[in-house]
Design a protein around this motif. Structure first.
Motif, PDB file in Angstrom:
ATOM      1  N   LYS A  73       1.152  -1.205  -0.385  1.00  0.00           N
ATOM      2  CA  LYS A  73       0.122  -0.356   0.085  1.00  0.00           C
ATOM      3  C   LYS A  73       0.555   1.290   0.253  1.00  0.00           C
ATOM      4  O   LYS A  73       0.495   2.300  -0.516  1.00  0.00           O
ATOM      5  N   GLU A  74       2.118   0.838   0.667  1.00  0.00           N
ATOM      6  CA  GLU A  74       2.987   2.524   0.334  1.00  0.00           C
ATOM      7  C   GLU A  74       3.436   2.756  -0.746  1.00  0.00           C
ATOM      8  O   GLU A  74       3.930   3.905  -1.006  1.00  0.00           O
ATOM      9  N   GLN A  75       3.924   1.283  -1.240  1.00  0.00           N
ATOM     10  CA  GLN A  75       4.515   1.383  -2.460  1.00  0.00           C
ATOM     11  C   GLN A  75       3.754   2.370  -3.301  1.00  0.00           C
ATOM     12  O   GLN A  75       4.222   3.066  -4.446  1.00  0.00           O
ATOM     13  N   PHE A  76       1.995   1.839  -3.572  1.00  0.00           N
ATOM     14  CA  PHE A  76       0.895   2.384  -4.692  1.00  0.00           C
ATOM     15  C   PHE A  76       1.127   3.592  -4.296  1.00  0.00           C
ATOM     16  O   PHE A  76       0.929   4.458  -5.116  1.00  0.00           O
ATOM     17  N   LEU A  77       0.795   4.337  -2.986  1.00  0.00           N
ATOM     18  CA  LEU A  77       0.717   5.842  -3.060  1.00  0.00           C
ATOM     19  C   LEU A  77       1.765   6.465  -3.068  1.00  0.00           C
ATOM     20  O   LEU A  77       1.855   7.714  -3.184  1.00  0.00           O
ATOM     21  N   LYS A  78       3.678   6.082  -2.697  1.00  0.00           N
ATOM     22  CA  LYS A  78       4.655   6.962  -3.482  1.00  0.00           C
ATOM     23  C   LYS A  78       4.584   6.333  -4.259  1.00  0.00           C
ATOM     24  O   LYS A  78       5.061   7.609  -5.581  1.00  0.00           O
ATOM     25  N   TYR A  79       4.706   5.798  -5.386  1.00  0.00           N
ATOM     26  CA  TYR A  79       4.655   5.550  -6.632  1.00  0.00           C
ATOM     27  C   TYR A  79       3.583   5.478  -7.477  1.00  0.00           C
ATOM     28  O   TYR A  79       4.259   5.566  -9.437  1.00  0.00           O
ATOM     29  N   GLY A  80       2.440   5.104  -7.049  1.00  0.00           N
ATOM     30  CA  GLY A  80       1.716   4.713  -8.066  1.00  0.00           C
ATOM     31  C   GLY A  80       1.488   3.226  -8.534  1.00  0.00           C
ATOM     32  O   GLY A  80       2.300   2.837  -8.468  1.00  0.00           O
ATOM     33  N   LEU A  81      -0.065   3.249  -9.485  1.00  0.00           N
ATOM     34  CA  LEU A  81       0.255   1.761 -10.059  1.00  0.00           C
ATOM     35  C   LEU A  81       1.263   1.406 -11.311  1.00  0.00           C
ATOM     36  O   LEU A  81       1.589   0.243 -11.223  1.00  0.00           O
ATOM     37  N   GLU A  82       1.763   2.464 -11.682  1.00  0.00           N
ATOM     38  CA  GLU A  82       2.476   2.206 -13.014  1.00  0.00           C
ATOM     39  C   GLU A  82       3.483   1.654 -12.222  1.00  0.00           C
ATOM     40  O   GLU A  82       4.397   0.916 -12.956  1.00  0.00           O
ATOM     41  N   SER A  83       3.843   2.143 -11.042  1.00  0.00           N
ATOM     42  CA  SER A  83       4.896   0.652 -10.517  1.00  0.00           C
ATOM     43  C   SER A  83       5.153  -0.608  -9.922  1.00  0.00           C
ATOM     44  O   SER A  83       5.519  -1.390  -9.892  1.00  0.00           O
ATOM     45  N   PHE A  84       3.319  -1.395 -10.216  1.00  0.00           N
ATOM     46  CA  PHE A  84       3.087  -2.217 -10.335  1.00  0.00           C
ATOM     47  C   PHE A  84       3.153  -3.294 -11.204  1.00  0.00           C
ATOM     48  O   PHE A  84       2.541  -3.206 -12.333  1.00  0.00           O
ATOM     49  N   THR A  85       3.473  -4.695 -11.032  1.00  0.00           N
ATOM     50  CA  THR A  85       3.709  -5.342 -12.470  1.00  0.00           C
ATOM     51  C   THR A  85       1.550  -5.667 -12.857  1.00  0.00           C
ATOM     52  O   THR A  85       0.950  -5.894 -11.033  1.00  0.00           O
ATOM     53  N   GLU A  86       1.079  -6.324 -13.690  1.00  0.00           N
ATOM     54  CA  GLU A  86       0.116  -7.063 -13.273  1.00  0.00           C
ATOM     55  C   GLU A  86      -0.344  -8.466 -11.929  1.00  0.00           C
ATOM     56  O   GLU A  86      -1.810  -8.217 -11.971  1.00  0.00           O
ATOM     57  N   VAL A  87       0.517  -9.075 -11.744  1.00  0.00           N
ATOM     58  CA  VAL A  87       0.350  -9.647 -10.900  1.00  0.00           C
ATOM     59  C   VAL A  87       0.011  -9.018  -9.247  1.00  0.00           C
ATOM     60  O   VAL A  87      -0.533  -9.292  -8.751  1.00  0.00           O
ATOM     61  N   GLN A  88       0.982  -8.410  -9.323  1.00  0.00           N
ATOM     62  CA  GLN A  88       0.979  -6.793  -8.060  1.00  0.00           C
ATOM     63  C   GLN A  88      -0.654  -5.946  -8.161  1.00  0.00           C
ATOM     64  O   GLN A  88      -0.843  -5.942  -7.048  1.00  0.00           O
ATOM     65  N   ILE A  89      -0.960  -6.111  -9.128  1.00  0.00           N
ATOM     66  CA  ILE A  89      -2.242  -5.188  -8.736  1.00  0.00           C
ATOM     67  C   ILE A  89      -3.225  -5.540  -8.084  1.00  0.00           C
ATOM     68  O   ILE A  89      -4.315  -5.850  -7.863  1.00  0.00           O
ATOM     69  N   LEU A  90      -3.273  -6.996  -9.434  1.00  0.00           N
ATOM     70  CA  LEU A  90      -3.744  -7.743  -8.723  1.00  0.00           C
ATOM     71  C   LEU A  90      -4.123  -8.645  -7.040  1.00  0.00           C
ATOM     72  O   LEU A  90      -5.166  -9.163  -6.590  1.00  0.00           O
ATOM     73  N   GLU A  91      -2.537  -8.890  -6.654  1.00  0.00           N
ATOM     74  CA  GLU A  91      -2.381  -9.058  -5.439  1.00  0.00           C
ATOM     75  C   GLU A  91      -2.761  -8.070  -4.698  1.00  0.00           C
ATOM     76  O   GLU A  91      -3.829  -8.798  -3.330  1.00  0.00           O
ATOM     77  N   ALA A  92      -2.859  -7.125  -5.238  1.00  0.00           N
ATOM     78  CA  ALA A  92      -2.977  -5.920  -3.950  1.00  0.00           C
ATOM     79  C   ALA A  92      -4.435  -5.363  -4.061  1.00  0.00           C
ATOM     80  O   ALA A  92      -4.996  -5.105  -2.895  1.00  0.00           O
ATOM     81  N   LEU A  93      -5.974  -6.110  -4.992  1.00  0.00           N
ATOM     82  CA  LEU A  93      -6.861  -5.866  -5.173  1.00  0.00           C
ATOM     83  C   LEU A  93      -7.260  -6.729  -4.604  1.00  0.00           C
ATOM     84  O   LEU A  93      -8.147  -6.749  -3.189  1.00  0.00           O
ATOM     85  N   LEU A  94      -6.968  -8.029  -4.139  1.00  0.00           N
ATOM     86  CA  LEU A  94      -7.535  -9.186  -3.248  1.00  0.00           C
ATOM     87  C   LEU A  94      -6.889  -8.976  -2.100  1.00  0.00           C
ATOM     88  O   LEU A  94      -7.849  -9.787  -1.098  1.00  0.00           O
ATOM     89  N   PHE A  95      -6.291  -7.734  -1.436  1.00  0.00           N
ATOM     90  CA  PHE A  95      -6.219  -7.711   0.274  1.00  0.00           C
ATOM     91  C   PHE A  95      -7.583  -7.870   0.393  1.00  0.00           C
ATOM     92  O   PHE A  95      -8.154  -8.190   1.344  1.00  0.00           O
ATOM     93  N   TYR A  96      -8.664  -6.783   0.035  1.00  0.00           N
ATOM     94  CA  TYR A  96      -9.877  -6.376   0.295  1.00  0.00           C
ATOM     95  C   TYR A  96     -10.622  -7.991  -0.302  1.00  0.00           C
ATOM     96  O   TYR A  96     -11.644  -7.615   0.948  1.00  0.00           O
ATOM     97  N   GLY A  97     -10.367  -8.880  -0.975  1.00  0.00           N
ATOM     98  CA  GLY A  97     -11.156  -9.551  -1.206  1.00  0.00           C
ATOM     99  C   GLY A  97     -10.907 -10.834   0.242  1.00  0.00           C
ATOM    100  O   GLY A  97     -11.565 -11.302   0.493  1.00  0.00           O
ATOM    101  N   VAL A  98      -9.435 -11.058   0.153  1.00  0.00           N
ATOM    102  CA  VAL A  98      -9.726 -12.479   0.954  1.00  0.00           C
ATOM    103  C   VAL A  98      -8.245 -12.218   2.026  1.00  0.00           C
ATOM    104  O   VAL A  98      -6.639 -11.007   1.859  1.00  0.00           O
ATOM    105  N   PRO A  99      -8.548 -11.316   3.357  1.00  0.00           N
ATOM    106  CA  PRO A  99      -8.120 -11.306   4.539  1.00  0.00           C
ATOM    107  C   PRO A  99      -7.492 -12.208   4.955  1.00  0.00           C
ATOM    108  O   PRO A  99      -7.504 -13.493   5.244  1.00  0.00           O
ATOM    109  N   GLN A 100      -6.339 -11.753   5.796  1.00  0.00           N
ATOM    110  CA  GLN A 100      -4.947 -12.550   6.284  1.00  0.00           C
ATOM    111  C   GLN A 100      -4.562 -13.891   5.161  1.00  0.00           C
ATOM    112  O   GLN A 100      -4.576 -14.481   6.406  1.00  0.00           O
ATOM    113  N   LYS A 101      -4.195 -13.558   3.681  1.00  0.00           N
ATOM    114  CA  LYS A 101      -4.068 -15.122   3.173  1.00  0.00           C
ATOM    115  C   LYS A 101      -2.684 -14.348   2.584  1.00  0.00           C
ATOM    116  O   LYS A 101      -3.624 -12.851   2.054  1.00  0.00           O
ATOM    117  N   ASP A 102      -2.187 -15.266   1.689  1.00  0.00           N
ATOM    118  CA  ASP A 102      -1.343 -14.602   1.210  1.00  0.00           C
ATOM    119  C   ASP A 102      -2.291 -14.957  -0.532  1.00  0.00           C
ATOM    120  O   ASP A 102      -2.867 -15.800  -0.579  1.00  0.00           O
TER     121      ASP A 102
END
Length: 243
Positions: A18-47
């Protein structure tokens, strides 16, 4: 590893993402990382990194993950009902945002070029798997009054219900209409059937003194203006310069 320590590791990783997103924006993310971060909000407390990889592997690419059916999403290991709902909500919210770009209350846009209409219509069909037909009512300055989906078909066919179209025209009290439909599995070029149907609609609308400004076809990888298409040159005597 104890459950408490595992949770602490996940919390720390999520915080860094989340800090990476706030500092550098979504451009710094790969597609996997975008999906991973989105899933934080649907899958609590899991990788969620592994789940993001499974989604991309299952559907082929980032775009197709968001176009996937809800039933197909929940079939992927690690994707429950919450995560599948979140992915579909994200897709639909993105579609709504694209529509609002051109229908903002703060800026009335005149759709006086095919490029503006094409961009607007692409947003209407974002992620759609079936053929849909939209009617879009314009005022005398080519500003959108209203829009309505007037029919829904199968992936490869749909027809225009003339009665529903004329009811929409009278409801909006509009003298200018745009039609738009999609080819979710095909080209953005108008088919022969599209041209014949459009010609019939032009004749129908002429009887009630309504102009068909254009018919936009949205394909799998692009969109085109039928009015500016060589295939439909006999329908309109004038290009956009004459509107």
């Amino acid at each position: 590893m104890p459950e408490e320590k595992k949770n602490n590791l996940h919390d720390g990783h999520r915080k860094r993402v989340k800090e990476q997103f706030l500092k550098y924006g979504l451009e710094s993310f790969t597609e996997v990382q975008i999906l991973e971060a989105l899933l934080f909000y649907g899958v609590p407390q899991k990788d969620t990194n592994e789940t993001a990889h499974r989604l991309l592997n299952a559907f082929g690419n980032f775009k197709k993950v968001f176009e996937a059916r809800y039933e197909d999403l929940i079939a992927i290991e690690g994707v429950g009902h919450n995560a599948a709902s979140l992915i579909k909500f994200f897709q639909m919210a993105s579609k709504k945002y694209l529509e609002l770009i051109y229908t903002s209350d703060n800026e009335e846009i005149s759709f006086n070029t095919p490029e503006l209409l094409i961009d607007y219509c692409k947003g209407l069909f974002l992620g759609e798997r079936k053929e849909l037909v939209y009617a879009i009512a314009l005022d005398c300055d080519l500003i959108i009054i209203d829009k309505m989906m007037i029919n829904e078909g199968e992936p490869d066919s749909v027809f225009v219900p003339y009665r529903k179209l004329t009811e929409f025209v009278y409801k909006c009290n509009s003298s200018r209409i745009v039609l738009a439909h999609n080819h979710p599995n095909g080209s953005d070029l108008p088919s022969r059937s599209d041209v014949y149907t459009t010609k019939d609609i032009v004749e129908l609308l002429d009887q009630i003194e309504v102009e068909l400004v254009d018919h936009i076809v949205v394909g799998k990888t692009g969109a085109s203006s039928m009015r500016n298409s060589h295939a439909a040159k006999e329908i309109w005597g004038l290009q956009y310069e004459g509107i």
